[in-house]
Design an enzyme around this catalytic site. Structure first.
Site, PDB file in Angstrom:
ATOM      1  CE  LYS A  42       2.880  -4.359   4.617  1.00 34.42           C
ATOM      2  NZ  LYS A  42       2.045  -4.665   5.789  1.00 34.42           N
ATOM      3  CB  SER A  81       2.344  -2.448   8.508  1.00 42.02           C
ATOM      4  OG  SER A  81       1.263  -3.232   8.050  1.00 42.02           O
ATOM      5  CE1 TYR A 107       1.004  -1.395   3.410  1.00 44.04           C
ATOM      6  CE2 TYR A 107      -0.965  -1.342   4.787  1.00 44.04           C
ATOM      7  CZ  TYR A 107       0.403  -1.468   4.658  1.00 44.04           C
ATOM      8  OH  TYR A 107       1.173  -1.656   5.779  1.00 44.04           O
TER       9      TYR A 107
END
Length: 383
Positions: free
Chosen positions: A56, A53, A163
């Site tokens: 991102k 992540s 999330y």
């Protein structure tokens, strides 16, 4: 400027010695470049990591470039660019083993994708979505199957922070507007300009040999090889989790953001992105795990926090640690970063351990950050 990294080195070496990690790297970055790097255990100077992540923020940066160029509006609806998004239903619950689905009450926006308020979830942190996958046989994003993005939302858009695969959909928008794969776009717009030579979505054979293996925390605290791995040939460049790179590469990205987007964005765009965009929506006190092998429960610190465009924000000074306004996030394999523009310092800690929010790694992270700010107070004046 000299940065005495002896305390950081001791934290990392101690973590390896105690069995907290099998391999770990840390990098301290200032506005002018790296201040200190150390790797321990199975990690070294050239180790590649699964960014997970931490992808991102990089993908969101490419979307912000499109906003800056006037090619994308934060308040545009997702379905105006990707019509298939508007057809996704919202999972409201179950009638027995039958999912109860409703249409979206209002269209999600690009801004909501960037702030995780578009209604999308992750199977490993949402029990209802996990059950939906089990009942329907739909794949998870970790399968590499692009169809995994087309499962129902778990909230109506704009009603809650959850999330999820928001940034994957943002990556699809970047691809649609740029006419390129996300990997090609990032190579042209981010990786290339910053000199992130080892970053991308498809590491070659030589790069794969430099990947730190993934280890799994066992019930007795030991680490053993993990069965979990990212797919070798996914159907799409996953903006939410799919990139690889070295800690030095990610340090170049952190340095750019320490300098208000220098080399990537205009200062006004970067400053806008690092403001709190949540409005009245509150962050949850606890992100609850639905798949314990992938993530532990993640509690929220009892301090003011928010969410910018692509980044979590700490909205108060933490004594002996980061400043108010610091941006940060992490990757599921227990890699973490922060960007403190007030103090002009960023930190990156990378390992490859499951499940996420592993306490021995979190303790290592806190020791790292405390050691950095002990030095920052001595060598870096406040901005």
């Amino acid at each position: 400027m000299s940065f005495d990294g002896s305390a950081v080195r001791a934290v990392l070496d101690g973590a390896v010695r105690k069995g907290a990690v099998h391999g770990v790297a840390a990098l301290v970055v200032g506005r002018d470049g790296p201040l200190f790097h150390h790797a321990a255990g199975e990690a070294d100077e050239r180790t590649l990591f699964r960014n997970a992540s931490m992808t991102k923020a990089v993908a969101t940066t490419a979307a912000l470039q499109l906003v800056e160029q006037g090619r994308l509006s934060l308040d545009a609806t997702v379905e105006s660019i990707l019509p298939e998004f508007g057809r996704l239903p919202v999972l409201e619950g179950f009638d027995g083993d039958t999912p109860r689905l409703r249409p979206q009450a209002s269209p999600a926006t690009v801004r909501q994708l960037m702030t995780h308020t578009a209604g999308l979830g992750y199977f490993f942190t949402n029990q209802a979505l996990l059950r939906y996958l089990a009942l329907t046989g739909e794949p998870s994003p970790l399968s590499g199957d692009k169809r995994s993005l087309s499962v129902p939302l778990v909230h109506q858009p704009g009603t809650a922070w959850e999330y999820g695969v928001n940034t994957d959909w943002l990556g699809l928008i970047v691809e649609k507007l740029s006419g390129q794969s996300l990997g090609a776009c990032l190579q042209q717009q981010v990786y290339g300009p910053l000199g992130m030579a080892d970053s991308g979505f498809a590491p070659d054979a030589a790069q794969r040999e430099r990947l730190l293996r993934v280890m799994q925390r066992q019930a007795d605290g030991r680490l053993a090889p993990s069965v979990h791995e990212l797919p070798a040939a996914p159907e799409w460049d996953a903006a939410g989790h799919g990139s690889y790179g070295t800690i030095h590469d990610y340090g170049r990205f952190v340095q750019a953001w320490l300098n208000d987007g220098a080399g990537l964005l205009a200062p006004a765009t970067a400053q806008m992105a690092l403001a709190n965009h949540l409005g009245r929506i509150a962050l949850p006190a606890l992100i609850t795990s639905a798949v314990p092998e992938l993530s532990n429960d993640v509690p929220s610190l009892p301090v003011p926090q928010g969410w910018g465009l692509g980044f979590h924000l700490t909205l108060t000074d933490l004594p002996g640690m980061r400043s108010s306004g610091t941006a940060d996030w992490a990757g599921v394999f227990n890699s973490y970063y922060w960007i403190d523009r007030t103090r002009g310092v960023g930190g990156i800690l990378m390992t490859q351990v499951l499940p996420f929010f592993d306490m021995p790694v979190v303790e290592t992270l806190m020791g790292f950050e405390l050691a950095v700010y002990q030095q920052v107070g001595a060598v870096l004046p406040a901005a």
